[in-house]
Structures are given as structure tokens and as C-alpha cells.
Scaffold this motif. Structure first.
Motif, PDB file in Angstrom:
ATOM      1  N   LEU A 148       0.912  -1.331   0.136  1.00  0.00           N
ATOM      2  CA  LEU A 148      -0.061  -0.006   0.048  1.00  0.00           C
ATOM      3  C   LEU A 148       0.775   1.227  -0.106  1.00  0.00           C
ATOM      4  O   LEU A 148       1.854   1.518   0.792  1.00  0.00           O
ATOM      5  CB  LEU A 148      -0.830  -0.026   1.347  1.00  0.00           C
ATOM      6  CG  LEU A 148      -2.320  -0.812   1.184  1.00  0.00           C
ATOM      7  CD1 LEU A 148      -2.929  -0.911   2.436  1.00  0.00           C
ATOM      8  CD2 LEU A 148      -3.198  -0.083   0.245  1.00  0.00           C
ATOM      9  N   PRO A 149       0.705   2.311  -0.864  1.00  0.00           N
ATOM     10  CA  PRO A 149       1.708   3.294  -0.859  1.00  0.00           C
ATOM     11  C   PRO A 149       1.196   4.305   0.365  1.00  0.00           C
ATOM     12  O   PRO A 149       2.160   5.108   0.858  1.00  0.00           O
ATOM     13  CB  PRO A 149       0.793   4.147  -2.251  1.00  0.00           C
ATOM     14  CG  PRO A 149      -0.314   3.636  -2.651  1.00  0.00           C
ATOM     15  CD  PRO A 149      -0.396   2.206  -1.883  1.00  0.00           C
ATOM     16  N   ASN A 150      -0.097   4.389   0.968  1.00  0.00           N
ATOM     17  CA  ASN A 150      -0.246   5.073   1.959  1.00  0.00           C
ATOM     18  C   ASN A 150      -0.673   4.403   3.189  1.00  0.00           C
ATOM     19  O   ASN A 150      -1.992   4.864   3.635  1.00  0.00           O
ATOM     20  CB  ASN A 150      -1.169   6.252   1.501  1.00  0.00           C
ATOM     21  CG  ASN A 150      -0.750   6.914   0.366  1.00  0.00           C
ATOM     22  OD1 ASN A 150       0.419   7.310   0.268  1.00  0.00           O
ATOM     23  ND2 ASN A 150      -1.509   7.169  -0.991  1.00  0.00           N
ATOM     24  N   TYR A 151      -0.236   3.298   3.625  1.00  0.00           N
ATOM     25  CA  TYR A 151      -0.807   2.558   4.658  1.00  0.00           C
ATOM     26  C   TYR A 151      -1.005   3.230   6.041  1.00  0.00           C
ATOM     27  O   TYR A 151      -0.263   4.034   6.398  1.00  0.00           O
ATOM     28  CB  TYR A 151       0.025   1.117   4.788  1.00  0.00           C
ATOM     29  CG  TYR A 151      -0.521   0.466   6.155  1.00  0.00           C
ATOM     30  CD1 TYR A 151      -1.877  -0.267   6.312  1.00  0.00           C
ATOM     31  CD2 TYR A 151       0.199   0.508   7.146  1.00  0.00           C
ATOM     32  CE1 TYR A 151      -2.144  -0.670   7.219  1.00  0.00           C
ATOM     33  CE2 TYR A 151      -0.055   0.068   8.234  1.00  0.00           C
ATOM     34  CZ  TYR A 151      -1.466  -1.004   8.468  1.00  0.00           C
ATOM     35  OH  TYR A 151      -1.747  -1.288   9.515  1.00  0.00           O
ATOM     36  N   GLN A 152      -2.197   3.176   6.530  1.00  0.00           N
ATOM     37  CA  GLN A 152      -2.525   3.957   7.934  1.00  0.00           C
ATOM     38  C   GLN A 152      -2.850   2.870   8.691  1.00  0.00           C
ATOM     39  O   GLN A 152      -3.994   2.062   8.639  1.00  0.00           O
ATOM     40  CB  GLN A 152      -3.660   4.811   7.627  1.00  0.00           C
ATOM     41  CG  GLN A 152      -3.453   6.005   6.708  1.00  0.00           C
ATOM     42  CD  GLN A 152      -4.425   6.891   6.509  1.00  0.00           C
ATOM     43  OE1 GLN A 152      -5.786   6.536   7.164  1.00  0.00           O
ATOM     44  NE2 GLN A 152      -4.356   8.212   6.009  1.00  0.00           N
ATOM     45  N   GLN A 153      -2.325   2.878   9.831  1.00  0.00           N
ATOM     46  CA  GLN A 153      -2.583   2.083  11.091  1.00  0.00           C
ATOM     47  C   GLN A 153      -4.211   2.243  11.784  1.00  0.00           C
ATOM     48  O   GLN A 153      -4.472   3.423  11.691  1.00  0.00           O
ATOM     49  CB  GLN A 153      -1.697   2.030  12.294  1.00  0.00           C
ATOM     50  CG  GLN A 153      -1.798   1.020  13.428  1.00  0.00           C
ATOM     51  CD  GLN A 153      -1.365  -0.385  12.756  1.00  0.00           C
ATOM     52  OE1 GLN A 153      -0.352  -0.501  12.251  1.00  0.00           O
ATOM     53  NE2 GLN A 153      -1.985  -1.282  13.392  1.00  0.00           N
ATOM     54  N   GLY A 154      -4.860   1.273  11.644  1.00  0.00           N
ATOM     55  CA  GLY A 154      -6.144   1.374  12.130  1.00  0.00           C
ATOM     56  C   GLY A 154      -6.355   1.679  13.756  1.00  0.00           C
ATOM     57  O   GLY A 154      -5.282   1.571  14.211  1.00  0.00           O
ATOM     58  N   THR A 155      -7.512   1.899  14.193  1.00  0.00           N
ATOM     59  CA  THR A 155      -7.588   2.340  15.410  1.00  0.00           C
ATOM     60  C   THR A 155      -8.159   1.349  16.221  1.00  0.00           C
ATOM     61  O   THR A 155      -8.961   0.494  15.532  1.00  0.00           O
ATOM     62  CB  THR A 155      -8.348   3.762  15.937  1.00  0.00           C
ATOM     63  OG1 THR A 155      -9.457   3.585  15.112  1.00  0.00           O
ATOM     64  CG2 THR A 155      -7.501   4.934  15.170  1.00  0.00           C
TER      65      THR A 155
END
Ligand code: FES
Ligand code: FES
Length: 155
Positions: A148-155
Motif C-alpha cells: 500500500l502506498p499510504n498505509y494507515q494503522q487502524g484504531t
């Protein structure tokens, strides 16, 4: 049963093929076009081993007739050579027997195209459409996150 000649666009190539109206796209890909990456599993839409991409969306090719693919852009796993997700499946050892792997790669590739900012929740939801019997989903999730180019950790 009679056959009709149709033209399909598969992996950016035009392919002409004779099909029966009842032939699934999975059958035609494997048996008529020698594209065996899409795998037959359950044949009823549950396992995802047969997943391909049609006009940007992941589709289960066991549930789609070949004639429905006329005038659409079809991509199979053979068309994803050296893509980030294919590379990361290898890097993260995200397979064991590999039978489900093409379907997962297709599904994950679509996720990356549609949701470059996907977080953990999106990834888990997306993976519910595919079943693996022998490896852990953790490695598959790691492959997605790495691709993923812009992976964001979930909450
Ligand atoms: S073979 Fe198509 S979903 Fe299982
Ligand atoms: S790696 Fe064997 S079924 Fe998924």
C-alpha cells in the motif's frame, strides 16, 4: 450446444474465442485461453480462488458468464507480473500450497487501487471474500500493508 465467437480483452490483449452461452468466464480462461492462474475451488462464489478483475473490480469468475465479459477489460493474475502486491506476496511468504494465492493477489491488487489509504479495518473487511486453508492471514495482511502506498494503522 451451439457456440458463438466473441472477442475478449484480457490483460490488454484482444482474444477471440468460441464459447457456449452457459460457459463461465473461469472455464473459458482456463480451458480455452490457457490462462490457468484463476483456480476452481468451490465454484459457487465462496472461496475466491477464481478471482479476476473486471473493469477495476474484483470478480469471482466462477459466477460470471464469459459472454458477460464482452466489451469489458479483464485482468487475470498473469497480467500482474512484477506489481507491488505480487512482489510483496513473495517477500512476506504469504502462501503455503499457493492454491488460493492468485485469487488473493487479484483481490488485494484491487484493494490497493481503490483504497491506497486503507487501514487495518478496511484490509480485514476486504479479505473476507477469500478463503485460505493453509497459511496465516497475517502474512497476507503484511504483504498488503507493504504494497500500500499510504498505509494507515487502524484504531
Ligand atoms: S471457485 Fe469461484 S469463488 Fe470459489
Ligand atoms: S496457501 Fe494453501 S489454500 Fe491458501
Amino acid at each position: 450446444m451451439s457456440k458463438a465467437e466473441i472477442s475478449l480483452t484480457i490483460n490488454d490483449e484482444e482474444r477471440r474465442v468460441y464459447v457456449r452461452y452457459a460457459d463461465t468466464l473461469l472455464h473459458v480462461l482456463r480451458e480455452e485461453l490457457d490462462l490457468t492462474g484463476a483456480k476452481p475451488g468451490c465454484l459457487n462464489g465462496d472461496c475466491g480462488a477464481c478471482t479476476i478483475n473486471v473493469d477495476g473490480d474484483p470478480m469471482k469468475s466462477c459466477l460470471m458468464l464469459a459472454v458477460e465479459a464482452f466489451d469489458k477489460k479483464v485482468t487475470t493474475v498473469e497480467g500482474l507480473k512484477n506489481t507491488p502486491i505480487q512482489t510483496q506476496f513473495i517477500e512476506k511468504f504469504a502462501f503455503q500450497c499457493g492454491y488460493c494465492t492468485p485469487g488473493f493477489i487479484m483481490n488485494c491488487h484491487a484493494l490497493i487501487q481503490k483504497y491506497p489509504n486503507a487501514d487495518d479495518t478496511v484490509i480485514k473487511d476486504w479479505l473476507e471474500s477469500n478463503i485460505c486453508r493453509c497459511t496465516g492471514y497475517q502474512e497476507i495482511e503484511e504483504a498488503i500493508k507493504a504494497a500500500l502506498p499510504n498505509y494507515q494503522q487502524g484504531t
